[in-house]
Design an enzyme around this catalytic site. Structure first.
Site, PDB file in Angstrom:
ATOM      1  CD  GLU A  93      -6.818  -2.576   8.471  1.00 11.39           C
ATOM      2  OE1 GLU A  93      -6.540  -1.540   8.457  1.00 11.39           O
ATOM      3  OE2 GLU A  93      -6.509  -3.538   8.541  1.00 11.39           O
ATOM      4  CB  CYS A 104      -2.323   0.247   8.864  1.00  9.68           C
ATOM      5  SG  CYS A 104      -2.086  -1.364   7.872  1.00  9.68           S
ATOM      6  CB  ALA A 123       3.331  -6.702  -1.749  1.00 10.71           C
ATOM      7  CB  SER A 146      -2.812  -9.153   7.058  1.00 15.06           C
ATOM      8  OG  SER A 146      -2.099 -10.322   6.979  1.00 15.06           O
ATOM      9  CE  LYS A 201       6.803 -12.253   0.310  1.00 13.71           C
ATOM     10  NZ  LYS A 201       6.223 -11.781  -0.837  1.00 13.71           N
ATOM     11  CD  GLU A 216       1.824  -0.459  10.607  1.00 18.91           C
ATOM     12  OE1 GLU A 216       0.495  -1.069  10.498  1.00 18.91           O
ATOM     13  OE2 GLU A 216       2.287  -0.016   9.597  1.00 18.91           O
ATOM     14  CG  ASN A 257      -0.264  -0.095   2.353  1.00 18.23           C
ATOM     15  OD1 ASN A 257       0.552  -0.713   2.892  1.00 18.23           O
ATOM     16  ND2 ASN A 257      -1.105   0.109   3.505  1.00 18.23           N
TER      17      ASN A 257
END
Length: 465
Positions: free
Chosen positions: A367, A268, A162, A213, A160, A234, A137
């Protein structure tokens, strides 16, 4: 999930990448370990010069990098440019402040004497290769806020990223290489999530940081715990946005829209639950809905676009399920609530405001990662605090009040890693960032962040005679 660039505005697959094989992963682990042994011996002045050079290069690349991010994950181009600029700022902050943040600490003379010593200090030393498992994101910022402090502390980084932002991931490795950091100091691992467990269990990887997540965090934490390795997590957030009677309503409404739909709501720390005192509820809600309805959803490359597409078809489906569950159970969509009809291609979703949300609805507990706001009416401060804390998350929080007593009460009682008054939650390199409860643990940014992956070493000297 394939490692590929898929344009969220069209659904078109633009480029695919083969994941690293076992031999290639091993080569990179060897490099990271070897590079650490040399990088840890460099001084702050040398690291600072390299980090400043990386910041300069990123600043030069800003437009091209912004277009790459927008193509890969769909954020409006203006937001992507701002993200790159924020990374430049963080790199320079750590280049200028890391040495002071990691300076030796000296116990009180009385404590040294009481220990039987004549001199003592605490020195922060790097740990080694750190694995960073990062999300899509904020594909540049999430990595830089780890990499800048980690490299300045003398660690090496293994990224690593996304699987839907591979070009951004590769750019980051190339950026640090172009800046002059030695081979292996920062490397991108194009691997799927299935490779993370083995990486965590490798003895050369000494610690890990993850932004993502709750299930991903649970998995990484359990493996790292089994290996007795440090982690910083986080995770998700369902941040409350409290509006109380003394608030500047015009400003609170304007900020509320930005706080909810930044990055198409895929943040987030985006405000998600709007908890409004009954005295100002009608006025706030009407103005909020009016502004949310007026947002332009469209091509993220266009300068006048307010809200771009969601990053993936799955992300949109997940959001649709939450909204559909809520409306079936009695919630009302005051605006939005579906896919924009004028955008049949791509993964767009309308800015949406829901009222009448109850605790039996999934969106009350989970969420919502998209431009969907829930608005609640409360009769007083006690009810507002109870509702704000009535979630498993605790990343950040916002409160609009000019009453100093209310500010003190909320600072004391809101269960979150941050409390932002009369403004929107944001991260800054000079202030620690992180959450409590199921939003994770540990801190990024500021001195707290750079010290997370350091060995606080007590150095003690006894009498020589």
């Amino acid at each position: 999930m394939a490692i590929a660039t898929v344009n969220p505005a069209t659904g078109e697959t633009l480029k695919t990448f083969e994941p690293l094989n076992a031999g290639e992963i091993e080569e990179r682990l060897i490099r990271a370990d070897r590079a650490y042994r040399e990088h840890r011996l460099t001084g702050f002045a040398q690291r600072s010069a390299l980090m400043h050079r990386a910041a300069d290069l990123l600043e030069e690349d800003q437009d091209a990098v912004a277009r790459m991010m927008t193509t890969e994950m769909g954020k409006p181009l203006a937001a992507a440019r701002a993200e790159a600029a924020k990374c430049v700022k963080a790199m320079r902050w750590y280049a200028e402040h890391a040495e002071a943040q990691l300076a030796d600490e000296h116990p009180a003379p009385g404590d040294v004497k009481d220990s039987g010593g004549v001199r003592a200090f605490v020195r922060y030393r790097p740990l080694g290769p750190v694995l960073a498992v990062m999300p899509w994101n904020f594909p540049l910022w999430q990595v830089v806020r780890f990499a800048a402090p980690a490299l300045m502390a003398g660690n090496t980084g293994l990224l690593k990223h996304a699987s839907n932002v591979p070009q951004t991931a590769l750019y980051l490795e190339e950026l640090f290489r172009r800046a002059g950091f030695a081979e292996g100091v920062f490397q991108t691992l194009l691997v799927g999530s299935g490779a993370v467990a083995d990486l965590l269990r490798d003895d050369r990887v000494v610690a890990a940081t993850l932004t993502g997540s709750e299930p991903a965090g649970r998995s990484v934490a359990s493996i790292a715990g089994d290996e007795i390795k440090k982690t910083v997590l986080e995770l998700g957030g369902s941040d409350p946005y409290l509006v109380l009677p003394s608030a500047d309503l015009d400003k609170a409404v304007r900020t509320a829209v930005t706080a909810r739909v930044q990055n198409a709501g895929q943040s987030c720390i985006a405000a998600k639950r709007f908890i409004v005192h009954t005295d100002v509820y009608e006025t706030f809600t009407a103005r909020f809905v009016e502004r949310m309805s007026a947002l332009k959803v469209g091509d993220p490359m266009a300068d006048d676009t307010d809200v771009g597409p969601l990053s993936s078809a799955q992300g949109r489906s997940d959001l649709e399920e939450l909204v559909d569950d809520a409306t079936r159970r009695g919630a009302t969509a005051l605006c939005g609530g579906g896919r924009p009809l004028h955008l049949p291609d791509g993964w767009y979703y309308e800015p949406t405001v829901l009222t009448g949300v109850t605790d039996e609805m999934r969106i009350h507990r989970e969420e919502a990662f998209g431009p969907v706001a829930t608005v609640y009416r409360v009769d007083g401060l006690d009810e507002a605090v109870e509702l704000a804390n009535g979630t498993s998350f605790g990343l950040s929080s916002n409160a609009w009040t000019r009453d100093s007593a209310e500010q003190e009460r909320l600072t004391r009682d809101l269960e979150a890693g941050g409390v932002f008054f009369n403004g929107m939650t944001a991260s800054h390199p000079g202030m620690p960032f992180g959450g409590v409860k199921r939003s994770g643990y540990g801190r990024e940014l500021a001195g707290h962040g750079i010290r997370e992956f350091c060995n606080a070493t007590t150095v003690w000297f006894g009498p020589e005679e």
